[in-house]
Design an enzyme around this catalytic site. Structure first.
Site, PDB file in Angstrom:
ATOM      1  N   THR A 166      -1.870 -10.735   7.804  1.00 13.82           N
ATOM      2  CA  THR A 166      -0.514 -11.109   7.899  1.00 13.82           C
ATOM      3  C   THR A 166      -0.159 -11.317   9.172  1.00 13.82           C
ATOM      4  OG1 THR A 166       0.115  -9.140   6.215  1.00 13.82           O
ATOM      5  CG2 THR A 166       1.713  -9.501   7.811  1.00 13.82           C
ATOM      6  N   ARG A 194       4.667  -7.099  -7.128  1.00 14.62           N
ATOM      7  CA  ARG A 194       4.636  -6.200  -5.911  1.00 14.62           C
ATOM      8  C   ARG A 194       5.297  -6.549  -4.815  1.00 14.62           C
ATOM      9  NH1 ARG A 194       2.236  -5.955  -0.236  1.00 14.62           N
ATOM     10  NH2 ARG A 194       1.764  -3.918  -0.009  1.00 14.62           N
ATOM     11  N   GLY A 196       5.706  -5.760  -0.600  1.00 14.84           N
ATOM     12  CA  GLY A 196       5.209  -5.078   0.233  1.00 14.84           C
ATOM     13  C   GLY A 196       6.389  -4.463   1.222  1.00 14.84           C
ATOM     14  N   ASP A 197       6.023  -3.889   2.433  1.00 10.29           N
ATOM     15  CA  ASP A 197       6.601  -3.620   3.619  1.00 10.29           C
ATOM     16  C   ASP A 197       7.253  -4.906   4.118  1.00 10.29           C
ATOM     17  OD1 ASP A 197       3.908  -4.181   4.232  1.00 10.29           O
ATOM     18  OD2 ASP A 197       4.663  -4.033   6.310  1.00 10.29           O
ATOM     19  N   THR A 217       1.812  -4.682  10.691  1.00  2.99           N
ATOM     20  CA  THR A 217       0.989  -5.208   9.585  1.00  2.99           C
ATOM     21  C   THR A 217      -0.074  -4.051   9.150  1.00  2.99           C
ATOM     22  OG1 THR A 217      -1.063  -6.531   9.500  1.00  2.99           O
ATOM     23  CG2 THR A 217      -0.517  -5.788  11.577  1.00  2.99           C
ATOM     24  N   GLY A 218      -0.501  -4.178   8.235  1.00  2.00           N
ATOM     25  CA  GLY A 218      -1.332  -2.888   7.743  1.00  2.00           C
ATOM     26  C   GLY A 218      -0.880  -2.467   6.210  1.00  2.00           C
ATOM     27  N   HIS A 219      -1.252  -1.562   5.678  1.00  3.29           N
ATOM     28  CA  HIS A 219      -1.212  -1.130   4.392  1.00  3.29           C
ATOM     29  C   HIS A 219       0.308  -0.941   3.982  1.00  3.29           C
ATOM     30  CE1 HIS A 219      -1.742   1.512   0.826  1.00  3.29           C
ATOM     31  NE2 HIS A 219      -2.218   0.401   0.300  1.00  3.29           N
TER      32      HIS A 219
HETATM   33  N1  ASP Z   1       1.612  -5.153   5.297  1.00  9.18           N
HETATM   34  C1  ASP Z   1       1.151  -6.255   4.254  1.00  9.18           C
HETATM   35  C2  ASP Z   1       1.490  -5.690   2.904  1.00  9.18           C
HETATM   36  O1  ASP Z   1       1.112  -4.698   2.561  1.00  9.18           O
HETATM   37  C3  ASP Z   1      -0.230  -6.409   4.432  1.00  9.18           C
HETATM   38  C4  ASP Z   1      -0.671  -6.801   5.637  1.00  9.18           C
HETATM   39  O2  ASP Z   1      -0.099  -6.482   6.599  1.00  9.18           O
HETATM   40  O3  ASP Z   1      -2.008  -6.860   5.838  1.00  9.18           O
HETATM   41  O4  ASP Z   1       1.865  -6.484   2.149  1.00  9.18           O
END
Ligand code: ASP
Length: 252
Positions: A166, A194, A196-197, A217-219
């Site tokens: 990301t 879906r 995401g954040d 960035t992350g989950h």
């Molecule tokens: N935050 C992003 C998502 O969950 C993924 C990522 O940052 O790697 O869509």
């Protein structure tokens, strides 16, 4: 005020063979954004430029190079925010456009809304003259490979959730205005639709001249639980000491 830009190319593990490309991609993006700031341009223009550069770079999970959903398609999320007036624009689950961050900015500047999704975003893009491109153009060999590998019965679902790449940027310009921008293809093999954040204000990014700017960035599902981008600014506002990251305090 001395202008500054900070960019990121995602959390997670970067494989050895991609290290150089990823490093050069973030460097190029930072330099492009910084050259705008150096000429007296706005933080908003600088973060948009930096993120556009990484969306065009197949090393990252954004724009061309995005990971694929369960159906093998690219669906992207992006957000941009102006710390001067808290204006923001976002798009989610968009397909077949090269630069979701530019569309997010158009949402911010040309509509009374903050977030357009999927079909509505597509109609808006058309109305704004944003060219539609074949979805295939956003798909790299690597993302296709990763997608099919994750469909294998012995694949580790936790592993693909960590796919890095990301992209994001925060900047402050010489007038002291801050801005943030984030763009992503999301998580590999995610369900169709879906979101995401990255498309959500306060989770994927936040910018407020009185405090600062963040791009996360992350989950996504973990970060949305605590509205991480705004939470970080809250802790900055409160003067939470370094070494005690907000997300650790909140167990994300
Ligand atoms: N935050 C992003 C998502 O969950 C993924 C990522 O940052 O790697 O869509």
């Amino acid at each position: 005020m001395k202008p500054v830009i900070v960019v990121h190319g995602g959390a997670g593990r970067i494989f050895k063979d991609r290290e150089e490309g990823a490093r050069s991609g973030v460097t190029t993006a930072a330099l492009k954004g910084y050259s705008i700031l150096k000429q007296g341009g706005s933080a908003l223009d600088a973060v948009e430029e930096a993120v556009t550069s990484m969306e065009d770079d197949p090393h990252f999970n954004a724009g061309c190079g995005s990971v694929l959903n369960e159906k093998g398609e690219v669906e992207m999320d992006a957000i941009i925010m102006d710390g001067k007036n808290l204006a923001s624009g976002a798009v989610s689950a968009v397909k077949c456009i090269a630069n979701p961050i530019k569309l997010a900015r158009l949402v911010m500047e040309k509509t009374e809304h903050m977030l357009l999704t999927d079909h509505g975003a597509k109609l808006f893009a058309k109305a704004m003259g944003v060219p539609e491109i074949p979805g295939e153009k956003l798909i790299t060999e690597r993302s296709r490979e990763r997608w099919s590998k994750n469909l294998e019965p012995d694949s580790n679902p936790q592993e693909f959730k960590k796919d890095p790449g990301t992209v994001g940027a925060v900047a402050i310009d010489n007038e002291g205005n801050v801005a943030c921008a984030t763009s992503t293809g999301g998580l590999t093999n995610k369900l169709v639709g879906r979101v995401g954040d990255s498309a959500c204000i306060g989770s994927g990014g936040y910018a407020d001249n009185h405090v600062g700017a963040t791009s996360t960035t992350g989950h996504g599902e973990s970060m949305m639980k605590v509205v991480l981008a705004r939470l970080i600014l809250y802790h900055m506002e409160q003067g939470t000491p370094q070494g005690k990251p907000a997300c650790h305090q909140h167990r994300c």
